[in-house]
Scaffold this motif. Structure first.
Motif, PDB file in Angstrom:
ATOM      1  N   ALA A 173       5.383   8.395   0.756  1.00  0.00           N
ATOM      2  CA  ALA A 173       6.088   8.078  -0.484  1.00  0.00           C
ATOM      3  C   ALA A 173       6.697   6.687  -0.423  1.00  0.00           C
ATOM      4  O   ALA A 173       6.648   5.921  -1.396  1.00  0.00           O
ATOM      5  N   GLY A 174       7.273   6.322   0.730  1.00  0.00           N
ATOM      6  CA  GLY A 174       7.844   4.986   0.881  1.00  0.00           C
ATOM      7  C   GLY A 174       6.796   3.904   0.797  1.00  0.00           C
ATOM      8  O   GLY A 174       7.000   2.867   0.153  1.00  0.00           O
ATOM      9  N   LEU A 175       5.643   4.116   1.450  1.00  0.00           N
ATOM     10  CA  LEU A 175       4.563   3.133   1.400  1.00  0.00           C
ATOM     11  C   LEU A 175       4.044   2.969  -0.023  1.00  0.00           C
ATOM     12  O   LEU A 175       3.821   1.838  -0.485  1.00  0.00           O
ATOM     13  N   ARG A 176       3.875   4.079  -0.733  1.00  0.00           N
ATOM     14  CA  ARG A 176       3.360   3.985  -2.104  1.00  0.00           C
ATOM     15  C   ARG A 176       4.378   3.338  -3.041  1.00  0.00           C
ATOM     16  O   ARG A 176       4.002   2.697  -4.027  1.00  0.00           O
ATOM     17  N   ALA A 177       5.671   3.498  -2.722  1.00  0.00           N
ATOM     18  CA  ALA A 177       6.705   2.910  -3.579  1.00  0.00           C
ATOM     19  C   ALA A 177       6.819   1.400  -3.388  1.00  0.00           C
ATOM     20  O   ALA A 177       7.091   0.665  -4.348  1.00  0.00           O
ATOM     21  N   VAL A 178       6.618   0.935  -2.159  1.00  0.00           N
ATOM     22  CA  VAL A 178       6.853  -0.480  -1.849  1.00  0.00           C
ATOM     23  C   VAL A 178       5.554  -1.266  -1.705  1.00  0.00           C
ATOM     24  O   VAL A 178       5.484  -2.447  -2.050  1.00  0.00           O
ATOM     25  N   GLY A 179       4.511  -0.633  -1.178  1.00  0.00           N
ATOM     26  CA  GLY A 179       3.279  -1.349  -0.862  1.00  0.00           C
ATOM     27  C   GLY A 179       2.678  -2.132  -2.019  1.00  0.00           C
ATOM     28  O   GLY A 179       2.351  -3.319  -1.861  1.00  0.00           O
ATOM     29  N   PRO A 180       2.512  -1.545  -3.217  1.00  0.00           N
ATOM     30  CA  PRO A 180       1.921  -2.310  -4.317  1.00  0.00           C
ATOM     31  C   PRO A 180       2.746  -3.531  -4.715  1.00  0.00           C
ATOM     32  O   PRO A 180       2.183  -4.590  -5.023  1.00  0.00           O
ATOM     33  N   ALA A 181       4.080  -3.411  -4.704  1.00  0.00           N
ATOM     34  CA  ALA A 181       4.923  -4.563  -5.040  1.00  0.00           C
ATOM     35  C   ALA A 181       4.791  -5.645  -3.975  1.00  0.00           C
ATOM     36  O   ALA A 181       4.767  -6.848  -4.285  1.00  0.00           O
ATOM     37  N   LEU A 182       4.705  -5.233  -2.704  1.00  0.00           N
ATOM     38  CA  LEU A 182       4.529  -6.216  -1.630  1.00  0.00           C
ATOM     39  C   LEU A 182       3.192  -6.927  -1.778  1.00  0.00           C
ATOM     40  O   LEU A 182       3.084  -8.143  -1.574  1.00  0.00           O
ATOM     41  N   ALA A 183       2.154  -6.190  -2.157  1.00  0.00           N
ATOM     42  CA  ALA A 183       0.835  -6.796  -2.352  1.00  0.00           C
ATOM     43  C   ALA A 183       0.851  -7.767  -3.532  1.00  0.00           C
ATOM     44  O   ALA A 183       0.258  -8.858  -3.462  1.00  0.00           O
ATOM     45  N   ASP A 184       1.528  -7.400  -4.621  1.00  0.00           N
ATOM     46  CA  ASP A 184       1.625  -8.310  -5.768  1.00  0.00           C
ATOM     47  C   ASP A 184       2.323  -9.612  -5.368  1.00  0.00           C
ATOM     48  O   ASP A 184       1.886 -10.710  -5.753  1.00  0.00           O
ATOM     49  N   LEU A 185       3.408  -9.493  -4.601  1.00  0.00           N
ATOM     50  CA  LEU A 185       4.106 -10.691  -4.130  1.00  0.00           C
ATOM     51  C   LEU A 185       3.202 -11.525  -3.235  1.00  0.00           C
ATOM     52  O   LEU A 185       3.132 -12.752  -3.364  1.00  0.00           O
ATOM     53  N   PHE A 186       2.513 -10.875  -2.321  1.00  0.00           N
ATOM     54  CA  PHE A 186       1.638 -11.551  -1.365  1.00  0.00           C
ATOM     55  C   PHE A 186       0.589 -12.403  -2.077  1.00  0.00           C
ATOM     56  O   PHE A 186       0.386 -13.579  -1.728  1.00  0.00           O
ATOM     57  N   PHE A 187      -0.043 -11.841  -3.097  1.00  0.00           N
ATOM     58  CA  PHE A 187      -1.115 -12.572  -3.772  1.00  0.00           C
ATOM     59  C   PHE A 187      -0.574 -13.557  -4.806  1.00  0.00           C
ATOM     60  O   PHE A 187      -1.086 -14.672  -4.929  1.00  0.00           O
TER      61      PHE A 187
END
Length: 378
Positions: free
Chosen positions: A160-174
């Protein structure tokens, strides 16, 4: 370029990644503390390992916060002077680890997650800790799929934590063209993740396309001096060794790096990397004057080494600009060694002999290096 934590967290927050309440303190009157204690006081320097070096202090009371600030601000830490501290509410919860980075060996992106976050996460991974990774194409959709593959291998809370944060981190990364975006620790508490730290590495070559990151650099020239110089001066001057003794005035990135290697192999301590780009001096000594001013501020400076291998550059003009700049050098006691090779070399040597006979000029690199090493030692 590594951002300091408060700047990394500002990018996190703007991207929707939860971060603790916080304030940045630069000295003087302390602003109101964020929320209720306890708090963490964190030295803001662009370096890893702050916790182990004493740059992160846990404080239970406002008085302890004030003592920590007084101790840290102005102190040298990990090769940097602490200009500011981040004061934030101490986050709570189980510590995890999450990162997304460029994997140059694979020409891909690498997503990593561990249930064991904290300062020793790398050691824990080497000792058998569960650091799970997915290597995928450096594309948003591919990273999204990698997040789901990792989540499927985790327990419910971690997934749940990965799904909550991972997409936002990926958006920032790209969107910010990052080389690394790391959260360590990532606190997980009842499905409410919170980024306890922010390690963000920026691609220096992308800053021209990233106005938000450029604003961060422009706001903190003392924290990001190398990048600030590149953006505002148009050439590279990078501090290498705060305790170095040899100041370099050089041109050509490859030649400058070779020179640093040669000096280091002989026991020398170069202060800096310098790619002066003589072709852009346009008959003015301004660039040389600025480089000399930066070097003069280094307390360990014992010798200036000017090394120019000229193709298009006319060395006679460069020699004239060099002597002009040296008239404004605030530390005239520092010896100058020059190695000039290329177009206009004879005229350059004649000018230096006439105007600065104390300046040691060489054609042979080995002789110049021997001279520099000799005068750089106590």
């Amino acid at each position: 370029m590594l951002l300091i934590e408060c700047d990394g967290k500002a990018l996190f927050e703007a991207s929707g990644i939860p971060v603790p309440e916080r304030v940045v303190v630069t000295g003087g009157a302390r602003p109101p503390l964020p929320g209720e204690g306890p708090w963490l006081v964190k030295a803001q320097v662009p370096a890893g390992g702050r916790g182990k070096a004493g740059g992160v202090v846990f404080c239970a009371t406002p008085q302890e916060v004030d003592r920590a600030l007084a101790h840290l601000i102005g102190r040298a830490l990990l090769g940097h002077v602490v200009q500011a501290c981040l004061v934030e509410q101490a986050a709570r919860g189980r510590e995890a680890y999450l990162s997304l980075m460029v994997d140059p060996a694979e020409g891909a992106a690498r997503l990593s997650f561990s249930d064991q976050g904290g300062v020793d996460v790398e050691a824990a991974a080497r000792d058998g800790g569960a650091l799970l990774t997915e290597v995928c194409a450096a594309e948003r959709e591919a990273v999204g799929d990698a997040i789901e593959r990792l989540a499927a291998r985790l327990g419910a809370q971690s997934a749940a934590g990965l799904r909550a944060v991972g997409p936002a981190l990926a958006d920032l990364f790209f969107s910010r063209e990052l080389l690394l975006a790391e959260i360590n620790p990532l606190f997980l508490e009842d499905g409410r993740p919170c980024a306890g730290d922010a390690k963000v590495v920026v691609d220096a070559n992308a800053i021209g396309r990233q106005p938000e990151i450029r604003r961060l650099v422009e706001a903190r020239p003392a924290v990001y001096p190398d990048m600030w110089r590149k953006l505002n001066e148009g050439f590279d001057f990078i501090d290498l060794d705060p305790d170095g003794t040899i100041g370099l005035v050089t041109t050509g990135a490859g030649l400058s790096m070779m020179l640093i290697d040669e000096l280091t192999a002989r026991g020398g301590r170069p202060l800096n990397f310098c790619d002066l780009r003589t072709g852009q001096m346009r008959g003015r000594p301004d660039r040389l004057i600025r480089v000399l001013d930066w070097l003069a501020a280094k307390p360990g400076l014992k010798v200036l080494f000017v090394n120019i291998f000229a193709g298009i550059t006319d060395l006679s003009e460069f020699a004239r600009l060099l002597t002009q700049a040296l008239t404004q050098f605030p530390r005239p006691d520092i010896p100058v060694v020059a190695r000039l090779v290329g177009s206009g070399e004879a005229a350059a040597r004649a000018h230096l002999a006439a105007v600065r006979p104390d300046l040691a000029a060489y054609t042979d690199l080995d002789q110049a290096l021997q001279h520099v090493i000799a005068v750089s030692r106590p």
